[in-house]
Design a protein around this motif. Structure first.
Motif, mmCIF file in Angstrom:
data_model
loop_
_atom_site.group_PDB
_atom_site.id
_atom_site.type_symbol
_atom_site.label_atom_id
_atom_site.label_comp_id
_atom_site.label_asym_id
_atom_site.label_seq_id
_atom_site.Cartn_x
_atom_site.Cartn_y
_atom_site.Cartn_z
ATOM 1 N N TYR A 1 0.842 -1.188 0.000
ATOM 2 C CA TYR A 1 0.000 0.000 0.000
ATOM 3 C C TYR A 1 0.882 1.244 0.000
ATOM 4 N N LEU A 2 0.557 2.161 -0.898
ATOM 5 C CA LEU A 2 1.259 3.440 -0.946
ATOM 6 C C LEU A 2 0.733 4.361 0.136
ATOM 7 N N ALA A 3 1.406 5.483 0.326
ATOM 8 C CA ALA A 3 0.993 6.460 1.339
ATOM 9 C C ALA A 3 -0.469 6.859 1.133
ATOM 10 N N GLY A 4 -1.219 6.834 2.214
ATOM 11 C CA GLY A 4 -2.619 7.217 2.174
ATOM 12 C C GLY A 4 -3.589 6.103 1.842
ATOM 13 N N ASP A 5 -3.070 4.917 1.491
ATOM 14 C CA ASP A 5 -3.941 3.829 1.043
ATOM 15 C C ASP A 5 -4.317 2.823 2.127
ATOM 16 N N LEU A 6 -3.738 2.914 3.310
ATOM 17 C CA LEU A 6 -4.013 1.952 4.385
ATOM 18 C C LEU A 6 -4.304 2.726 5.668
ATOM 19 N N LYS A 7 -5.450 3.338 5.701
ATOM 20 C CA LYS A 7 -5.786 4.240 6.799
ATOM 21 C C LYS A 7 -6.168 3.477 8.061
ATOM 22 N N ALA A 8 -5.964 4.126 9.190
ATOM 23 C CA ALA A 8 -6.398 3.573 10.472
ATOM 24 C C ALA A 8 -7.922 3.512 10.513
ATOM 25 N N TYR A 9 -8.452 2.627 11.335
ATOM 26 C CA TYR A 9 -9.909 2.541 11.480
ATOM 27 C C TYR A 9 -10.456 3.860 11.999
ATOM 28 N N ILE A 10 -9.787 4.426 13.009
ATOM 29 C CA ILE A 10 -10.088 5.767 13.501
ATOM 30 C C ILE A 10 -8.764 6.502 13.643
ATOM 31 N N ALA A 11 -8.712 7.711 13.153
ATOM 32 C CA ALA A 11 -7.470 8.482 13.191
ATOM 33 C C ALA A 11 -7.032 8.740 14.630
ATOM 34 N N GLU A 12 -5.717 8.618 14.857
ATOM 35 C CA GLU A 12 -5.144 8.957 16.157
ATOM 36 C C GLU A 12 -5.009 10.480 16.270
ATOM 37 N N PRO A 13 -5.053 11.009 17.497
ATOM 38 C CA PRO A 13 -5.296 10.301 18.755
ATOM 39 C C PRO A 13 -6.771 9.959 18.932
ATOM 40 N N LEU A 14 -7.026 8.793 19.528
ATOM 41 C CA LEU A 14 -8.395 8.389 19.788
ATOM 42 C C LEU A 14 -8.988 9.239 20.899
ATOM 43 N N PRO A 15 -10.298 9.446 20.893
ATOM 44 C CA PRO A 15 -10.945 10.135 22.015
ATOM 45 C C PRO A 15 -10.663 9.413 23.327
ATOM 46 N N THR A 16 -10.437 10.167 24.375
ATOM 47 C CA THR A 16 -10.131 9.583 25.680
ATOM 48 C C THR A 16 -11.376 9.365 26.531
ATOM 49 N N GLU A 17 -12.490 9.990 26.167
ATOM 50 C CA GLU A 17 -13.749 9.802 26.887
ATOM 51 C C GLU A 17 -14.571 8.721 26.186
ATOM 52 N N ALA A 18 -15.088 7.787 26.968
ATOM 53 C CA ALA A 18 -15.815 6.659 26.384
ATOM 54 C C ALA A 18 -17.036 7.114 25.601
ATOM 55 N N THR A 19 -17.757 8.119 26.095
ATOM 56 C CA THR A 19 -18.957 8.568 25.387
ATOM 57 C C THR A 19 -18.613 9.189 24.045
ATOM 58 N N VAL A 20 -17.480 9.874 23.983
ATOM 59 C CA VAL A 20 -17.056 10.494 22.719
ATOM 60 C C VAL A 20 -16.606 9.409 21.740
ATOM 61 N N LEU A 21 -15.826 8.441 22.222
ATOM 62 C CA LEU A 21 -15.387 7.346 21.354
ATOM 63 C C LEU A 21 -16.585 6.566 20.838
ATOM 64 N N ALA A 22 -17.574 6.326 21.695
ATOM 65 C CA ALA A 22 -18.782 5.605 21.265
ATOM 66 C C ALA A 22 -19.495 6.345 20.147
ATOM 67 N N SER A 23 -19.547 7.663 20.218
ATOM 68 C CA SER A 23 -20.232 8.443 19.183
ATOM 69 C C SER A 23 -19.476 8.414 17.861
ATOM 70 N N VAL A 24 -18.154 8.192 17.925
ATOM 71 C CA VAL A 24 -17.368 8.039 16.702
ATOM 72 C C VAL A 24 -17.591 6.653 16.099
ATOM 73 N N LEU A 25 -17.675 5.639 16.954
ATOM 74 C CA LEU A 25 -17.841 4.261 16.485
ATOM 75 C C LEU A 25 -19.250 3.989 15.975
ATOM 76 N N ALA A 26 -20.245 4.646 16.543
ATOM 77 C CA ALA A 26 -21.643 4.448 16.152
ATOM 78 C C ALA A 26 -22.374 5.777 16.314
ATOM 79 N N PRO A 27 -23.002 6.300 15.265
ATOM 80 C CA PRO A 27 -23.679 7.603 15.341
ATOM 81 C C PRO A 27 -24.663 7.672 16.500
ATOM 82 N N ARG A 28 -24.577 8.736 17.257
ATOM 83 C CA ARG A 28 -25.402 8.877 18.457
ATOM 84 C C ARG A 28 -26.893 8.905 18.123
ATOM 85 N N GLU A 29 -27.238 9.393 16.924
ATOM 86 C CA GLU A 29 -28.650 9.479 16.557
ATOM 87 C C GLU A 29 -29.287 8.107 16.364
#
Length: 232
Positions: free
Chosen positions: A86-114
């Motif tokens: 994979y060239l640069a930019g072609d193998l992205k992280a599942y979620i860009a670092e740094p990850l949210p440190t609060e569980a509620t914020v990380l949950a909203s990134v993993l699954a839309p709050r709505e």
């Protein structure tokens, strides 16, 4: 989930400064009316999202009632190997670092709050946690946050000590939602997810997916053996 408060460190937590994140998984995944079986090793260069994957694939299994076995795992070693750079930019992280440190914020990134009121929300949230755990190395603090996300999944239930089909024992948790039951087995000492197994009910009941997370760590490049944590 009180487990989050006692998460310990791993050898790979101390392997800082190496440029590549390494993950090794084996998966059984429903593809229409068959099960795909894949062994995947991934090296991702964190600085530019380049890297390399080594894939070994067994022939697909027809039907949906298949259950993974240790014999299949042994066969991956002799399966044909496919190397994908994979060239640069072609193998992205599942979620860009740094990850949210609060569980509620990380949950909203993993699954839309709505979607929180929808029947499928627990399933979507567990899928998000699984995707994160199978794509990135999670350090001690990140593992704590991820476990707190799981603790807030609606209807998640503790099942006691469980052993996955790779022979590893941990604490089992199940989440049932939207016609699906997902079991996660977690290493109680480190907070690492060892395996995730999802079964679906209904007209097309059977295996939906099973993932073993075998190793995670860091490497100096995308060809050498990594400095890694082998998950037990």
């Amino acid at each position: 989930m009180t487990l989050a408060g006692i998460v310990g460190s791993t050898p790979a937590d101390a392997a800082t400064g190496l440029p590549y994140t390494y993950v090794h998984t084996q998966s059984w995944t429903r593809v229409t009316k068959k099960i795909a079986r894949i062994d995947l090793q991934r090296w991702r260069r964190d600085a530019d999202d380049s890297g390399r994957e080594v894939t070994r694939r067994l022939p697909d299994v027809p039907g949906l009632a298949h259950r993974p076995t240790q014999a299949e795992r042994d066969r991956f070693a002799s399966a044909r190997k496919t190397i994908t750079p994979y060239l640069a930019g072609d193998l992205k992280a599942y979620i860009a670092e740094p990850l949210p440190t609060e569980a509620t914020v990380l949950a909203s990134v993993l699954a839309p709050r709505e979607l929180a009121g929808e029947p499928a929300y627990p399933r979507i949230l567990v899928h998000g946690v699984t995707g994160l755990a199978t794509h990135q190395y999670l350090n001690q603090d990140q593992r704590r946050t991820t476990l707190r996300v799981l603790a807030a999944v609606p209807h998640i239930a503790y099942q006691g000590e469980q052993t996955d089909f790779a022979g590893r024992t941990g604490l089992g948790f199940t989440a049932t939602a939207d016609g699906s039951t997902t079991q996660l087995i977690i290493n109680p000492g480190t907070g690492e997810i060892l395996s995730v197994h999802e079964q679906v009910a209904g007209a097309r009941s059977g295996l939906f997916s099973c993932v073993l997370i075998l190793a995670r760590g860091y490497a100096a490049n995308d060809t050498q053996s990594p400095s890694t944590q082998n998950l037990r």
